[in-house]
Design a protein around this motif. Structure first.
Motif, PDB file in Angstrom:
ATOM      1  N   THR A  42       0.665  -1.352  -0.256  1.00 23.18           N
ATOM      2  CA  THR A  42       0.485   0.018   0.017  1.00 23.18           C
ATOM      3  C   THR A  42       1.024   1.155  -0.087  1.00 23.18           C
ATOM      4  OG1 THR A  42      -1.465  -1.175   1.073  1.00 23.18           O
ATOM      5  CG2 THR A  42      -1.233   1.250   1.361  1.00 23.18           C
ATOM      6  N   GLU A  43       1.993   1.393   1.005  1.00 16.21           N
ATOM      7  CA  GLU A  43       3.010   2.578   0.757  1.00 16.21           C
ATOM      8  C   GLU A  43       3.516   2.882  -0.509  1.00 16.21           C
ATOM      9  OE1 GLU A  43       5.108   1.399   4.096  1.00 16.21           O
ATOM     10  OE2 GLU A  43       4.201   2.110   5.582  1.00 16.21           O
ATOM     11  N   ARG A  44       3.483   1.122  -1.291  1.00 23.47           N
ATOM     12  CA  ARG A  44       5.056   1.137  -2.808  1.00 23.47           C
ATOM     13  C   ARG A  44       3.327   2.476  -3.332  1.00 23.47           C
ATOM     14  NH1 ARG A  44       7.288  -4.415  -2.548  1.00 23.47           N
ATOM     15  NH2 ARG A  44       9.343  -3.427  -1.266  1.00 23.47           N
ATOM     16  N   MET A  45       2.251   1.684  -3.373  1.00 25.31           N
ATOM     17  CA  MET A  45       1.728   2.606  -4.379  1.00 25.31           C
ATOM     18  C   MET A  45       1.282   3.976  -3.591  1.00 25.31           C
ATOM     19  SD  MET A  45      -2.654   3.438  -4.848  1.00 25.31           S
ATOM     20  CE  MET A  45      -2.761   2.471  -2.869  1.00 25.31           C
ATOM     21  N   LEU A  46       1.528   4.096  -3.167  1.00 28.74           N
ATOM     22  CA  LEU A  46       0.991   5.741  -2.509  1.00 28.74           C
ATOM     23  C   LEU A  46       2.068   6.309  -2.573  1.00 28.74           C
ATOM     24  CD1 LEU A  46      -1.024   4.525   0.888  1.00 28.74           C
ATOM     25  CD2 LEU A  46      -2.111   6.124  -1.127  1.00 28.74           C
TER      26      LEU A  46
END
Length: 69
Positions: A42-46
């Motif tokens: 999720t952090e990578r996507m954000l």
């Protein structure tokens, strides 16, 4: 006259089996690893979103240094 009585045994209460008590720590570790992996994804996507969108949703900027005037 015959009187029949029923006694509830200790088995009526839910007691974890020895197998379950051995598996539970391993299962907890797997669940923690899964949750950490999902958080990283999720952090990578954000981080991959454009800066304007990250700013709109309140995601912190990469340059956390305060601006002085």
């Amino acid at each position: 006259m015959t009187m029949i009585t029923y006694q509830e045994s200790d088995r009526s209460q839910s007691r974890p089996s020895s197998f379950a008590s051995l598996i539970r720590p391993a299962l907890d570790a797997v669940i923690r690893l899964r949750d950490q992996w999902r958080r990283r994804q999720t952090e990578r996507m954000l981080e991959g979103l454009p800066a304007e969108i990250r700013k709109d949703i309140g995601w912190p900027t990469t340059n956390a240094a305060p601006h002085r005037r």
